[in-house]
Design a protein around this motif. Sequence first.
Motif, PDB file in Angstrom:
ATOM      1  N   CYS A 424      46.339  26.562   1.435  1.00 43.26           N
ATOM      2  CA  CYS A 424      45.068  27.282   1.498  1.00 43.26           C
ATOM      3  C   CYS A 424      45.188  28.615   2.224  1.00 43.26           C
ATOM      4  O   CYS A 424      44.286  29.440   2.171  1.00 43.26           O
ATOM      5  CB  CYS A 424      44.044  26.422   2.223  1.00 43.26           C
ATOM      6  N   CYS A 429      46.900  24.323   8.775  1.00 45.28           N
ATOM      7  CA  CYS A 429      47.266  23.378   7.714  1.00 45.28           C
ATOM      8  C   CYS A 429      48.779  23.340   7.529  1.00 45.28           C
ATOM      9  O   CYS A 429      49.370  22.273   7.392  1.00 45.28           O
ATOM     10  CB  CYS A 429      46.573  23.731   6.402  1.00 45.28           C
ATOM     11  N   CYS A 456      44.551  22.402  -1.162  1.00 45.27           N
ATOM     12  CA  CYS A 456      45.409  22.211   0.013  1.00 45.27           C
ATOM     13  C   CYS A 456      45.404  20.718   0.368  1.00 45.27           C
ATOM     14  O   CYS A 456      44.330  20.130   0.510  1.00 45.27           O
ATOM     15  CB  CYS A 456      44.866  23.045   1.167  1.00 45.27           C
ATOM     16  N   CYS A 459      43.346  20.245   4.024  1.00 46.71           N
ATOM     17  CA  CYS A 459      41.915  20.489   4.224  1.00 46.71           C
ATOM     18  C   CYS A 459      41.096  20.402   2.939  1.00 46.71           C
ATOM     19  O   CYS A 459      39.874  20.515   2.969  1.00 46.71           O
ATOM     20  CB  CYS A 459      41.707  21.852   4.872  1.00 46.71           C
ATOM     21  N   ARG A 461      40.614  22.510   0.706  1.00 43.78           N
ATOM     22  CA  ARG A 461      40.073  23.763   0.181  1.00 43.78           C
ATOM     23  C   ARG A 461      40.988  24.244  -0.944  1.00 43.78           C
ATOM     24  O   ARG A 461      42.138  23.814  -1.034  1.00 43.78           O
ATOM     25  CB  ARG A 461      40.029  24.832   1.294  1.00 43.78           C
TER      26      ARG A 461
HETATM   27 ZN    ZN Z   1      44.310  23.871   4.206  1.00 40.67          ZN
END
Ligand code: ZN
Length: 473
Positions: A424, A429, A456, A459, A461
């Motif tokens: 992401c 991360c 990702c 997370c 996203r």
């Molecule tokens: Zn991430």
Amino acid sequence: MPETKNKKNIDFNEWYNEIVELADLCDKRYPIKGMNVWRPYGWKLMTHVDQLIREEMIKTGHEEVCFPLLIPESSFQKEAEHIEGFGSEVYWVTHAGLNKLEERWLLRPTSETAMYPLFSLWIRSHADLPLKTFQIVNTFRYETKQTRAFIRVREIHFFEAHTCHVDFEDAEKQIREDKKIAERLFTKLSLPFIFSKRPEWDKFAGAFYTISIDVLMPSGRTLQLGSIHQYRDNFSKPYEIKYETETGEHAYCHQTTYGMSERILGALVGIHGDDKGLVMPPSVAPVQVIIIPIIFKGKEKQIYKACDILDEKLHDNGIRSHVDKRDITPGSKYYDWELKGVPLRVEIGPKDLEKKEVVLVRRDTGEKKSIPEEKSIEIIEKELGDVSKTLYEKAKKFLTENMHRVKTIDEAKKFKGIVELPWCGSEDCALEVENILEGNTLGEPIDEEKCSGYICPICSRPAETWMRYAKMY
Ligand code: ZN
């Protein structure tokens, strides 16, 4: 035939430690840890690598310079990020004779801060640009992790190119040229590699961005052999490297650097070697063809003569050959030269003489064949080319088989080597992935379309790019 005590496939690191000394590359008994002695054979190999680099540099219009080893503290302090990055790694000189120095000096960990004060004097106008320089010198870094010959040392045999340009785009052009240089150089060394754009938090201290050149070692860990840096004007501002433009204004230069080190030799040893010793690509092998006389009583003179004639012909054709006339058994000679990684061995005995043939043995495959004496030069030239190609392809296959693009952490856990995961863009991360995989963030692939349609794995996203992870040396 004797082999190494440690086996490459079982304990790569121990095998590596054994082979670098057994093959006379270096002596680790010097009384400063991490500062090894180059033995004659190792130094020959290294200078041959240097020579390939030098040829590439000269071909692309770089000029060789040689700057002093010592840098005054005030020069070093000018670029804030640079000091932060190298501060804990430098060796300081505080005294000269019995006198304490007014200003401390440091042993160069790299030469930006030695060169740039001078560059600011050398560069006056746009006509002085681009300035393209390089040097091959020793640098010093106080390494606190476990040292390893050629891979992690405190005195580093180092190549560094430094260039100055009129603007960002011209510096980018230099980086494109640097990438091509890497491709040509590492192909000659039969070392397939990958370029990765290092993450922000791991780029070179002071750089705008860093592209790393990494190879995959047989242990499954990556080894960084070099890096290419775009500095933009990050150094030229504090060091006042300015020039007068065509319209009479003053502008700051944009700069790049390109660094490589003796790690290249570490990669040659680790990637190509086997349990009999080194396997050197012909481009750098100090001896490319070793000629072994197979002596029978009464035929000595004839056999030596045939060996000398072939040796001379090979030399005339620009091939580095040598006749081993030592008074030891042929078997002991085979062992020695296999250990040293000589790509081709020629044996000449009385039977071969009668048939007007010579025996040719390849170090990389062990393949043995008789070839007609009259065609020996052309066959040897071709075989040398084939050795380079076979070494490259074997290493390439290993790299390809150990590089995996996956979508989830669970998949990534299944593989050794290099994995690519959707990312992401957040440092947290990536660091979380490092923790889970017990590896390092290698960087993003370059020259490639972005990673779209994936998420990702940390997370959830949307991913911006692929990110590579591996255990690193
Ligand atoms: Zn991430």
